[in-house]
Design an enzyme around this catalytic site. Sequence first.
Site, PDB file in Angstrom:
ATOM      1  N   THR A 180       0.682  -1.396  -0.271  1.00 37.91           N
ATOM      2  CA  THR A 180      -0.044  -0.101   0.132  1.00 37.91           C
ATOM      3  C   THR A 180       1.013   1.020  -0.271  1.00 37.91           C
ATOM      4  OG1 THR A 180      -0.061   0.544   2.350  1.00 37.91           O
ATOM      5  CG2 THR A 180      -2.053  -0.988   1.728  1.00 37.91           C
ATOM      6  N   GLU A 187      -5.846  -4.336  -1.203  1.00 35.79           N
ATOM      7  CA  GLU A 187      -6.067  -5.656  -0.255  1.00 35.79           C
ATOM      8  C   GLU A 187      -7.058  -6.401  -0.918  1.00 35.79           C
ATOM      9  OE1 GLU A 187      -5.512  -2.382   0.722  1.00 35.79           O
ATOM     10  OE2 GLU A 187      -4.574  -2.224   3.026  1.00 35.79           O
ATOM     11  N   LYS A 207     -15.898  17.028  10.384  1.00 38.86           N
ATOM     12  CA  LYS A 207     -16.752  16.259  10.908  1.00 38.86           C
ATOM     13  C   LYS A 207     -17.005  18.829  11.562  1.00 38.86           C
ATOM     14  CE  LYS A 207     -15.474  12.215  12.458  1.00 38.86           C
ATOM     15  NZ  LYS A 207     -13.842  12.861  11.320  1.00 38.86           N
ATOM     16  N   TRP A 252     -21.466  15.571   9.296  1.00 41.66           N
ATOM     17  CA  TRP A 252     -20.600  15.449   8.309  1.00 41.66           C
ATOM     18  C   TRP A 252     -20.739  15.434   7.342  1.00 41.66           C
ATOM     19  CZ3 TRP A 252     -20.620   8.966   8.510  1.00 41.66           C
ATOM     20  CH2 TRP A 252     -20.198   8.846   9.578  1.00 41.66           C
TER      21      TRP A 252
HETATM   22  P1  ADP Z   1      -3.964   4.008  -1.145  1.00 39.85           P
HETATM   23  O1  ADP Z   1      -4.437   3.782  -0.729  1.00 39.85           O
HETATM   24  O2  ADP Z   1      -2.665   4.520  -1.309  1.00 39.85           O
HETATM   25  O3  ADP Z   1      -4.651   5.199  -2.564  1.00 39.85           O
HETATM   26  P2  ADP Z   1      -5.540   2.038  -2.909  1.00 39.85           P
HETATM   27  O4  ADP Z   1      -5.853   2.588  -4.071  1.00 39.85           O
HETATM   28  O5  ADP Z   1      -5.372   1.197  -2.488  1.00 39.85           O
HETATM   29  O6  ADP Z   1      -4.128   2.790  -2.142  1.00 39.85           O
HETATM   30  O7  ADP Z   1      -6.746   2.596  -2.413  1.00 39.85           O
HETATM   31  C1  ADP Z   1      -7.197   2.875  -1.625  1.00 39.85           C
HETATM   32  C2  ADP Z   1      -8.755   3.527  -1.763  1.00 39.85           C
HETATM   33  O8  ADP Z   1      -9.141   4.068  -2.734  1.00 39.85           O
HETATM   34  C3  ADP Z   1     -10.078   2.991  -1.065  1.00 39.85           C
HETATM   35  O9  ADP Z   1      -9.410   2.289  -0.084  1.00 39.85           O
HETATM   36  C4  ADP Z   1     -10.938   3.951  -1.291  1.00 39.85           C
HETATM   37  O10 ADP Z   1     -10.769   4.881  -0.202  1.00 39.85           O
HETATM   38  C5  ADP Z   1     -10.690   5.103  -2.480  1.00 39.85           C
HETATM   39  N1  ADP Z   1     -11.308   4.046  -3.495  1.00 39.85           N
HETATM   40  C6  ADP Z   1     -10.783   3.223  -4.945  1.00 39.85           C
HETATM   41  N2  ADP Z   1     -11.787   3.338  -5.356  1.00 39.85           N
HETATM   42  C7  ADP Z   1     -12.880   4.129  -5.468  1.00 39.85           C
HETATM   43  C8  ADP Z   1     -14.042   4.968  -5.846  1.00 39.85           C
HETATM   44  N3  ADP Z   1     -14.593   4.132  -6.768  1.00 39.85           N
HETATM   45  N4  ADP Z   1     -14.697   5.714  -5.223  1.00 39.85           N
HETATM   46  C9  ADP Z   1     -13.926   6.032  -4.704  1.00 39.85           C
HETATM   47  N5  ADP Z   1     -12.870   5.872  -3.269  1.00 39.85           N
HETATM   48  C10 ADP Z   1     -11.805   4.826  -4.028  1.00 39.85           C
END
Ligand code: ADP
Length: 544
Positions: free
Chosen positions: A185, A330, A439, A444
């Site tokens: 990550t 993940e 917040k 929210w």
């Molecule tokens: P990083 O945590 O570095 O951004 P990742 O690509 O694994 O790496 O990120 C996953 C996160 O990206 C998700 O937990 C979510 O918060 C966000 N995410 C992924 N796809 C979407 C989406 N379609 N809409 C909103 N958030 C998204």
Amino acid sequence: MLSTMQDEPLSLATLLRYGTTFHSTAEVVTWTGAGSRTINFGELGSQSARLANALRRLGVGESDRVGTFMWNNAEHMTAYGAVPAMGAVLHTLNIRLFPAQLVFVANHAEDKVVIVDGTLVPLFAKYLPELTTVRHVLVANGDPASLEAPAGVEVHSYEEVLAAESDEYDWPVIDERAAAAMCYTSGTTGDPKGVAYSHRSMWLHSMQVCTTNGMNLSGADRTLAIVPMFHAMSWGLPHAALMVGASLVMPDRFLQPEPIAQILAAEKPTFAAAVPTIWQGLLHHLDEHPQDISHLREVVVGGSAAPPSLMHAFEERYGVKVLHAWGMTETSPLGSVARPPAGLESEQAWAYRYTQGRFPASVQARIVDEVEGVQPNDGEAVGEVEVRGPWITASYYSPDGAQIDPSKFDDGWLRTGDVGKITPDGYLTLVDRSKDIIKSGGEWISSVDLENAVMSHKGVAEAAVIGVPDDKWDERPLVVAVIEEGSVTPEQLREFLDEKVAHWQLPERWAIVSEVPKTSVGKFDKKRIRELYGNGELDIVTFD
Ligand code: ADP
């Protein structure tokens, strides 16, 4: 009673053999900046065999980690083919990580060999002396002499090493539960955390990418994989392409809107995948330099929320359908894909397409409230999204067995850190990342909703929203936006927004910038924006 079925392992060696023989005419096209170079899947099979032979000669055995420090190109695809299929573990290094993090992940994964693109040698050279487990480096598309080897490390030419090897390899039978690839990550907080995908998880995930409810990838597609191969395995496209014989179009290092437009014109892909900021940039380029992109049957947007205005712009101005998908490193990463249920009228269908999508059979999901526990999937209850399934990680990789961040797991479920709701028919709508929700006075505000609303103005190229401390309300939104010169002022944007969001949510603070900071995978970097704000480095216009 046990079944009578054969217990054949789901192995990427089988997938490589299948894709490179039965679909030998499918192509891997690599953009060179002024055209492209192409190998077919048959040649990919031969190159993969040569690479596997070379790696074995360099001492790579079962489960050894082979890192890649590369753009999306044919050589990276060869590593995707060879490394897992020989029983070793492919570790895709994110070339844009901060130096300390890059060194941390390569040492943590104990990479033994790293394959590096020639253009990335100057960057990699800074890290190499600190990589404690690396014994060999293969330089592809470049001069190995340009990389100085520290004691105990040998540097080779990828092309020369491969040329000396046989183009056949006796791919082994592999336990489907064994690790095939690793990804870390990007570590927005603390050290990056490693996820190790299995042969089984990658096989099943590839099938999901190809289902009609997934990305619907088929042998008829030419797939432009803009999402980097170091970002969650390029969302599973390379292995899915092997599964169905879809050709791959690889942009290499040419990731700006102009070269992407050139690639589209020259290679006419039918499918493409990238984070929203890439599409936003391309849209602005196309609006100034129109070109036909209707050869794209669909494009996938994920990694962060796809602004509805972006989805409409591509569909209405360019005839290209934008498919919204959600996932994370993940989750391999495909979690959900926003295809609406059948038979809906336009407005209703769009409402489904704005969501993060519907979960497939293999991904179970639930909403959990911190205090009240598991919530119903009624489209109303909001809480943290938790998922489980055969391609969802059950832990983070740990070389010594110590548990890393167990708080991310809840009784066999992965806690995503995303806050959202799920409808009875299985569609996820994300409100925000838990750490990004604002917040304000006990209520929210979704930073994503505000970003979408600001970006729906035609004069806005990019907009990110963060919460900043406020004496009266605890926290209030700050908009950081890039606007086209002379097109709109913050004051006009506020008026525009007043029709779109509740009046009490209207941001008082605005910063107009030339570029919104991005993370190593091209998302808005809210951590960096918070730092800039904290250091007083943003020029802020405030309204009462
Ligand atoms: P990083 O945590 O570095 O951004 P990742 O690509 O694994 O790496 O990120 C996953 C996160 O990206 C998700 O937990 C979510 O918060 C966000 N995410 C992924 N796809 C979407 C989406 N379609 N809409 C909103 N958030 C998204």
